[in-house]
Design an enzyme around this catalytic site. Structure first.
Site, mmCIF file in Angstrom:
data_model
loop_
_atom_site.group_PDB
_atom_site.id
_atom_site.type_symbol
_atom_site.label_atom_id
_atom_site.label_comp_id
_atom_site.label_asym_id
_atom_site.label_seq_id
_atom_site.Cartn_x
_atom_site.Cartn_y
_atom_site.Cartn_z
ATOM 1 N N THR A 12 0.855 -1.196 0.000
ATOM 2 C CA THR A 12 0.000 0.000 0.000
ATOM 3 C C THR A 12 0.893 1.249 0.000
ATOM 4 O OG1 THR A 12 -0.106 -0.044 2.405
ATOM 5 C CG2 THR A 12 -1.875 -1.184 1.233
ATOM 6 N N TYR A 13 0.270 2.417 -0.083
ATOM 7 C CA TYR A 13 0.987 3.696 -0.216
ATOM 8 C C TYR A 13 2.018 3.889 0.904
ATOM 9 C CZ TYR A 13 1.623 8.688 -1.041
ATOM 10 O OH TYR A 13 2.165 9.908 -1.323
ATOM 11 N N PRO A 14 3.308 4.112 0.544
ATOM 12 C CA PRO A 14 4.329 4.124 1.605
ATOM 13 C C PRO A 14 4.528 5.443 2.360
ATOM 14 C CG PRO A 14 5.368 4.220 -0.561
ATOM 15 C CD PRO A 14 3.897 4.137 -0.806
ATOM 16 N N ARG A 15 4.171 6.605 1.758
ATOM 17 C CA ARG A 15 4.492 7.885 2.424
ATOM 18 C C ARG A 15 3.449 8.207 3.493
ATOM 19 N NH1 ARG A 15 7.791 11.402 -1.213
ATOM 20 N NH2 ARG A 15 8.485 10.032 -2.869
ATOM 21 N N HIS A 32 -3.341 8.709 5.180
ATOM 22 C CA HIS A 32 -3.083 7.356 4.672
ATOM 23 C C HIS A 32 -2.939 6.421 5.853
ATOM 24 C CE1 HIS A 32 -2.325 9.065 0.742
ATOM 25 N NE2 HIS A 32 -1.555 9.960 1.329
#
Length: 444
Positions: A180-183, A238
């Site tokens: 999934t989105y890392p940042r 996120h």
């Protein structure tokens, strides 16, 4: 959908943030460069509201290492013979209280050689009485990864730089679509996510993680109400980094390492806590106490995911009321050590928890949510400091250059220390949060 009025404070905060970066970063860099180039030539001197306090943290630590004067101390180690075998113990001061102003004080350290030798002479060859107590302790699995903890882990285990870890995680998200989105700076998942988690576990049980993933599904350990994992209040934009439903194909070695780190952390969080039995044994010889500690793993719990189910240190059994004999005793002299240099893992941690470096309680509280920089920018800040020759990487350590010391000294000399302290960013972060929440307007 939310109305425009509700979202405008967010836009105001963003505008203020970019203006702050202009006012400090760009104007500051121009001013400092002009100041340093007065005598002719061009000496680019970059400053910024995040990079300069970060640099100051490293310079301060390096100064502490330079100023460090080692002190001699002694520890007394003894070996005791019981019927079942021998074990070791270390002398300690039972009335020890930690001093505020001396980080090197420990219960087992003796600062005079005569005292250490005195204890050694008095106890050599003498019998000892044993008391011990055991207590159960539990250790829960670590929380899911956000970017900073993933970067710290990858740096500690594989020596990857923060920038490299972000690039690998980004490729696993963008190109391979397996993460999934890392940042992100969240370590939790949305409360409506349990069904997706179960599907992900089913997928993992088919590609090499069958045993732990199958165990979680079989025991129904994915519990929707578990606030440690599923918690909307702990998610900003996120959620935590977890594997997706996509199975990985053709990952490079470094990508495989990062993917494996994330998957194992994801599996471990659903497992029960690891349970230990911790035994503390005190052996008294001539009224001098010696401590021995043993830790035995009773239930591996989440450690099973990492293949760690070894027992730990079992202590030699001593029967109740049994007398032991001191067979060997030594007073070992050594010296205090300077604080360790920062590496990327410890510097990322210092940036994340920069609020701890701030004395003002209200500001420290504001920085608890933000620290220095954001998860997405911290790696870049470190790289910028290296690029502008303020820091050099040696093995895993980050060492400030003479140029870094000059900049911090110059800022102090020009009475603009504010720029080298986390308080400035902390104060601004606090106000930006207030603007976001509509409690402060942009003009003021």
């Amino acid at each position: 959908l939310r109305g425009d009025e509700e979202m405008l404070p967010l836009a105001s905060a963003a505008t203020c943030r970019s203006e702050a970066d202009w006012l400090v970063g760009i104007n500051g860099t121009r001013a400092m460069t002009a100041f340093n180039s007065k005598g002719g030539g061009f000496f680019l001197t970059t400053v910024g509201r995040v990079q300069t306090p970060t640099l100051a943290v490293v310079v301060e630590r390096e100064q502490a290492i330079k100023d460090f004067v080692p002190r001699d101390y002694w520890e007394v180690h003894a070996t005791f013979q019981a019927e079942a075998g021998e074990y070791e113990g270390r002398w300690f001061d039972e009335n020890f209280k930690k001093a505020e102003d001396d980080a090197h004080q420990r219960a087992e350290r003796i600062w005079e050689q005569d005292k250490a030798e005195g204890i050694r002479g008095k106890c050599a060859g003498q019998p000892g009485e044993v008391t011990q107590e055991s207590k159960q302790s539990k250790q829960a699995a670590p929380l899911l990864f956000d970017l900073t903890t993933l970067q710290r882990d990858a740096n500690g285990r594989f020596g990857f730089s923060a920038k490299n870890t972000l690039a690998i995680a980004q490729a696993l998200y963008e190109r391979h679509k397996v993460l999934t989105y890392p940042r992100t700076n969240s370590k939790a998942l949305p409360e409506d996510y349990p069904a997706t988690v179960r599907k992900t576990l089913e997928g993992l049980s088919e590609n090499g993680y069958a045993s732990p993933a199958g165990k979680i599904l079989k025991n129904e350990w994915v519990v929707p109400g578990n606030k440690r994992i599923f918690n909307n209040a702990k998610i900003s934009d996120h959620f935590a980094i977890i594997p997706t439903l996509q199975a990985p194909k053709k990952l490079k070695e470094q990508e495989q390492k990062i993917y494996d780190l994330v998957v194992k952390r994801f599996l471990a969080v659903f497992f029960p806590a690891a349970e230990f039995e911790v035994t503390t044994r005190i052996t008294r010889v001539e009224n001098e106490p010696f401590k021995t500690e043993g830790k035995v793993l009773v239930q591996p719990g989440w450690l099973e995911v990492y293949g760690r189910d070894q027992q730990g240190e079992m202590l030699t059994v001593v029967k109740p009321g049994e007398q032991v004999q001191t067979t060997n005793i030594e007073a070992n002299g050594t010296q205090t050590k300077p604080p360790a240099r920062y590496n990327e893992a410890t510097l990322l941690s210092a940036m994340e928890h920069a609020g701890r470096l701030v004395d003002d309680e209200e500001l420290a509280e504001a920085m608890r949510e933000s620290g220095l920089g954001t998860p997405a920018t911290r790696a870049n800040i470190i790289e910028e400091l290296i690029r502008h020759r303020y820091l050099v990487r040696e093995n895993r350590e980050l060492i400030p250059t003479a140029q870094a010391f000059q900049l911090i000294t110059l800022l102090h000399g020009l009475n603009i220390e504010a720029l080298s302290k986390p308080e400035l960013t902390g104060n601004w972060e606090h106000k930006l949060h207030e603007i976001e929440r509509g409690r402060l307007d942009r003009k003021s």
